[in-house]
Design a protein around this motif. Sequence first.
Motif, PDB file in Angstrom:
ATOM      1  N   ASN A  78      -0.839   3.288  -3.005  1.00 57.71           N
ATOM      2  CA  ASN A  78      -2.003   3.663  -2.196  1.00 57.71           C
ATOM      3  C   ASN A  78      -3.068   4.342  -3.044  1.00 57.71           C
ATOM      4  O   ASN A  78      -4.271   4.129  -2.843  1.00 57.71           O
ATOM      5  CB  ASN A  78      -1.575   4.592  -1.054  1.00 57.71           C
ATOM      6  CG  ASN A  78      -0.742   3.870  -0.013  1.00 57.71           C
ATOM      7  OD1 ASN A  78      -0.888   2.658   0.178  1.00 57.71           O
ATOM      8  ND2 ASN A  78       0.137   4.587   0.661  1.00 57.71           N
ATOM      9  N   ASP A 140      -0.215  -2.357   7.581  1.00 53.76           N
ATOM     10  CA  ASP A 140      -1.427  -1.546   7.445  1.00 53.76           C
ATOM     11  C   ASP A 140      -1.987  -1.132   8.799  1.00 53.76           C
ATOM     12  O   ASP A 140      -2.450  -0.008   8.967  1.00 53.76           O
ATOM     13  CB  ASP A 140      -2.495  -2.330   6.672  1.00 53.76           C
ATOM     14  CG  ASP A 140      -2.083  -2.612   5.245  1.00 53.76           C
ATOM     15  OD1 ASP A 140      -1.902  -1.637   4.480  1.00 53.76           O
ATOM     16  OD2 ASP A 140      -1.928  -3.792   4.891  1.00 53.76           O
ATOM     17  N   TYR A 275      -3.067   3.239  12.472  1.00 59.15           N
ATOM     18  CA  TYR A 275      -2.746   3.054  11.064  1.00 59.15           C
ATOM     19  C   TYR A 275      -2.278   4.381  10.487  1.00 59.15           C
ATOM     20  O   TYR A 275      -2.494   5.456  11.066  1.00 59.15           O
ATOM     21  CB  TYR A 275      -3.954   2.513  10.289  1.00 59.15           C
ATOM     22  CG  TYR A 275      -5.236   3.284  10.499  1.00 59.15           C
ATOM     23  CD1 TYR A 275      -5.651   4.257   9.585  1.00 59.15           C
ATOM     24  CD2 TYR A 275      -6.054   3.052  11.604  1.00 59.15           C
ATOM     25  CE1 TYR A 275      -6.828   4.963   9.765  1.00 59.15           C
ATOM     26  CE2 TYR A 275      -7.227   3.756  11.792  1.00 59.15           C
ATOM     27  CZ  TYR A 275      -7.608   4.710  10.872  1.00 59.15           C
ATOM     28  OH  TYR A 275      -8.762   5.417  11.059  1.00 59.15           O
ATOM     29  N   ARG A 279      -3.991   5.355   4.960  1.00 65.50           N
ATOM     30  CA  ARG A 279      -4.925   4.224   4.972  1.00 65.50           C
ATOM     31  C   ARG A 279      -6.322   4.669   5.398  1.00 65.50           C
ATOM     32  O   ARG A 279      -7.220   3.844   5.545  1.00 65.50           O
ATOM     33  CB  ARG A 279      -4.459   3.136   5.939  1.00 65.50           C
ATOM     34  CG  ARG A 279      -3.066   2.553   5.690  1.00 65.50           C
ATOM     35  CD  ARG A 279      -2.887   1.968   4.308  1.00 65.50           C
ATOM     36  NE  ARG A 279      -1.760   1.050   4.237  1.00 65.50           N
ATOM     37  CZ  ARG A 279      -0.516   1.397   3.923  1.00 65.50           C
ATOM     38  NH1 ARG A 279      -0.236   2.660   3.661  1.00 65.50           N
ATOM     39  NH2 ARG A 279       0.438   0.493   3.866  1.00 65.50           N
ATOM     40  N   SER A 282      -9.200   3.469   3.216  1.00 62.91           N
ATOM     41  CA  SER A 282      -9.140   2.088   2.747  1.00 62.91           C
ATOM     42  C   SER A 282     -10.338   1.289   3.246  1.00 62.91           C
ATOM     43  O   SER A 282     -10.560   1.137   4.444  1.00 62.91           O
ATOM     44  CB  SER A 282      -7.850   1.421   3.238  1.00 62.91           C
ATOM     45  OG  SER A 282      -7.867   0.039   2.973  1.00 62.91           O
ATOM     46  N   VAL A 285      -9.240  -1.924   5.203  1.00 65.40           N
ATOM     47  CA  VAL A 285      -8.838  -1.633   6.577  1.00 65.40           C
ATOM     48  C   VAL A 285     -10.069  -1.352   7.424  1.00 65.40           C
ATOM     49  O   VAL A 285     -10.224  -1.871   8.540  1.00 65.40           O
ATOM     50  CB  VAL A 285      -7.858  -0.446   6.617  1.00 65.40           C
ATOM     51  CG1 VAL A 285      -7.674   0.071   8.042  1.00 65.40           C
ATOM     52  CG2 VAL A 285      -6.515  -0.851   6.029  1.00 65.40           C
TER      53      VAL A 285
END
Length: 307
Positions: A78, A140, A275, A279, A282, A285
Amino acid sequence: MDRFAALNAFIVVVEHGGFAPAARRLGQAPSSLTRQLNALEESLGTLLMNRSTRSVTLTEAGQQYYEEARRILEDLVNADRAVSELSGPPSGLIKVTMPMAFGRLHVAPALPAFLRQYPQIRLDLHLNDAVTNLVEDRLDIAIRLGALSSSNLLARKLAPHRRIICASPDYLGKHGTPGEPGDLARHNCLLFDYQTTEHSWTLARDGKRMKVAVTGNLRANNSEVLREAAIGGAGLILMPTWLVGADIAAGRLTPLLENWTPSPGAEEGAIWAVYQPNRRGSRKVASFLDFLSQHFGSRPYWEIKQN
């Protein structure tokens, strides 16, 4: 000893059930994995797994070490992803789970446009009506409907989730139109039977709630089956507008008891993307969730022609 390589080898051996399949997965010789695991156990001063010619099983220490090692490697992945996403367009793999009917009707048609807009993103979609564990299944995003259970997951509202009672004009012409909740008991109600055996519909208005026991000659654990039956004149259904909105707009189904709100109502009330906290930053995402939110609209397109 390369500690990172040893941790990765240990995890792959555990998750693939043995040295031979793990070696094939990593493109290494089984003897190389054995040396790495032996060195790891020697450095820790404990046995992590019991080996046999057919399989491996974790010791108590091995189970604890596996859980921590997997978390550490996922955190590293990550971290690498977060840094790599700081520059350039969103890219990489997004693993998403969602309910089957909703995914087929409202996500699948939008995918070509999303992939054209973000050509460096790859999607791995899992259509499944069961509630999945994002951590265990390494997902995710999960799209979930209605009320959310308490968890440490982050949630973003993508669209409202509203349910409605409806029936075909043909059915109503033959059996009459219910004028109040109590009338539902005299109608053939088609029942959604997923993970429940209780068959009652609760409606609310002005702080008043009425719970009505309903019966019918068709039960199904698939909402699209019930929708088709209702369109064919078999009875009444209680379904979300994302499933029946187009049928109501086209006149195939007629909404009923519109002054009453099926309960739970507004408080249950959303299509969510959930999520993991890691995340949060991200870009891939965020790009997917932004796209879906814009695609559905602030007032979802499946309700545009509703009253």
